[in-house]
Every structure is written in C-alpha cells, then in structure tokens.
Design a protein around this motif. Structure first.
Motif, PDB file in Angstrom:
ATOM      1  N   ARG A   1       3.394  -7.894   3.795  1.00  0.00           N
ATOM      2  CA  ARG A   1       3.111  -6.966   2.901  1.00  0.00           C
ATOM      3  C   ARG A   1       3.016  -7.904   1.527  1.00  0.00           C
ATOM      4  O   ARG A   1       3.389  -9.134   1.513  1.00  0.00           O
TER       5      ARG A   1
ATOM      6  N   THR B   1      -7.504 -10.478  -3.063  1.00  0.00           N
ATOM      7  CA  THR B   1      -8.718  -9.725  -3.057  1.00  0.00           C
ATOM      8  C   THR B   1      -9.886 -10.559  -2.981  1.00  0.00           C
ATOM      9  O   THR B   1     -10.889 -10.080  -2.047  1.00  0.00           O
TER      10      THR B   1
ATOM     11  N   THR C   1     -10.027 -11.626   0.621  1.00  0.00           N
ATOM     12  CA  THR C   1     -10.462 -10.298   1.566  1.00  0.00           C
ATOM     13  C   THR C   1     -11.921  -9.944   1.477  1.00  0.00           C
ATOM     14  O   THR C   1     -12.679  -9.667   2.511  1.00  0.00           O
TER      15      THR C   1
ATOM     16  N   PHE D   1      -7.047  -6.770   5.069  1.00  0.00           N
ATOM     17  CA  PHE D   1      -6.032  -5.771   4.553  1.00  0.00           C
ATOM     18  C   PHE D   1      -6.020  -4.517   5.377  1.00  0.00           C
ATOM     19  O   PHE D   1      -7.023  -3.838   5.293  1.00  0.00           O
ATOM     20  N   ASP D   2      -4.934  -4.184   6.032  1.00  0.00           N
ATOM     21  CA  ASP D   2      -4.807  -2.938   6.764  1.00  0.00           C
ATOM     22  C   ASP D   2      -4.420  -1.964   5.660  1.00  0.00           C
ATOM     23  O   ASP D   2      -3.019  -1.814   5.414  1.00  0.00           O
ATOM     24  N   GLU D   3      -5.143  -0.761   5.283  1.00  0.00           N
ATOM     25  CA  GLU D   3      -4.612   0.098   4.324  1.00  0.00           C
ATOM     26  C   GLU D   3      -3.407   1.149   5.078  1.00  0.00           C
ATOM     27  O   GLU D   3      -2.652   1.281   4.233  1.00  0.00           O
TER      28      GLU D   3
ATOM     29  N   GLN E   1      -0.429  -1.332   5.092  1.00  0.00           N
ATOM     30  CA  GLN E   1      -0.401  -2.046   3.922  1.00  0.00           C
ATOM     31  C   GLN E   1       0.040  -3.639   4.358  1.00  0.00           C
ATOM     32  O   GLN E   1       0.847  -4.600   3.599  1.00  0.00           O
TER      33      GLN E   1
ATOM     34  N   TYR F   1      -1.250  -7.726   5.554  1.00  0.00           N
ATOM     35  CA  TYR F   1      -2.322  -8.643   5.523  1.00  0.00           C
ATOM     36  C   TYR F   1      -2.289  -9.312   6.768  1.00  0.00           C
ATOM     37  O   TYR F   1      -1.404  -9.777   7.360  1.00  0.00           O
TER      38      TYR F   1
END
Length: 146
Positions: free
Chosen positions: A31, A51, A54, A61-63, A66, A68
C-alpha cells in the motif's frame, strides 16, 4: 536509498527507481503508506512519483485493494532490451575460454520448443569432430531423456 538522500533531495530518478524497485522486489504488493515507510520518501514526493510511474505503465495501482504492483510496461521494456542483446556477444569470452581449456568443439545453443538450435560454434582442431552447424537443430531434449 539513505535517509539523507531522500530527505535532502536526491535525484528524482533515484526516488522513482527506489519506488519501482520496492514495488518489484517485495514478495507481496504494498500500500502507499508501506511504500512511503520503506523508501523514506515524503508522502507528496512518493505520490507524485508513483503517479508518474503508473502513467508510464511501469507500476499498476489496484483501486479495489489499494495495492501497487509491477506494471506491464516493464515487460515491454524488458522485451525491447532483450531484443537488442545478442547472446553470442555475451557468451563469446566464456566460449573462447572453454575452447582454450579443452580444445574441444564448443556449441552455444538455445532451446526452441524442445529442440536445441545451435547459434554459435568454436570448432575443435582435433581430428575427431562432431558435425554440427550454426542454425541447425541438435538432438531434441526428448532424445536425452530416454
């Protein structure tokens, strides 16, 4: 990366590579807070850098979780890098060393769907020789297992 490097500056590239390396080498996805703690980067710097990584596809990033993960862009870069590396150049010195030590024929081969394909060869100067040619297939691995 030392605390002094991250707190007092360090290059943006060093910070990005530190985050990328942490995401790639950790056995489990991390995270944001864990990445900040492990890299000792300020939160704003870590967020901005993650960012960018990504957006370039180097980190995912897996929403939902949460977490990486390494990005698929790394595979694209690796493929491009490997396509520019000639394994014959890398192996040449070792092949020559082995040839000098043994006087025997030395083959460099790759495995292709269970077949060995010769891609380089240093021929023995001895009278007993093995017939082979670069680009030809050798014995299949299936033959060696029997």
């Amino acid at each position: 990366m030392s605390e002094q490097d991250t707190k007092s500056g360090g290059s943006s590239l060093d910070k990005a590579l530190s985050l990328l390396q942490e995401v790639c080498v950790t056995p489990v996805p991390l995270r944001f807070a864990e990445l900040v703690e492990k890299t000792d980067l300020p939160k704003a710097t870590a967020h901005r850098t993650l960012t960018s990584l990504t957006e370039k596809g180097l980190i995912r990033f897996d929403e939902a979780t949460q977490l990486y993960h390494p990005g698929y862009g790394l595979l694209e870069l690796a493929h491009q890098a490997w396509s520019k590396i000639d394994v014959r150049d890398i192996a040449a010195d070792q092949m020559k060393l082995l040839w000098n030590e043994t006087g025997e024929t030395i083959h460099l081969a790759v495995l292709d769907r269970g077949d060995v394909i010769y891609i380089d060869k240093l021929e023995s100067q001895k009278s007993l020789r093995l017939f082979s040619a670069v680009g030809k297939k050798g014995l299949s691995l299936l033959h060696w297992r029997r």
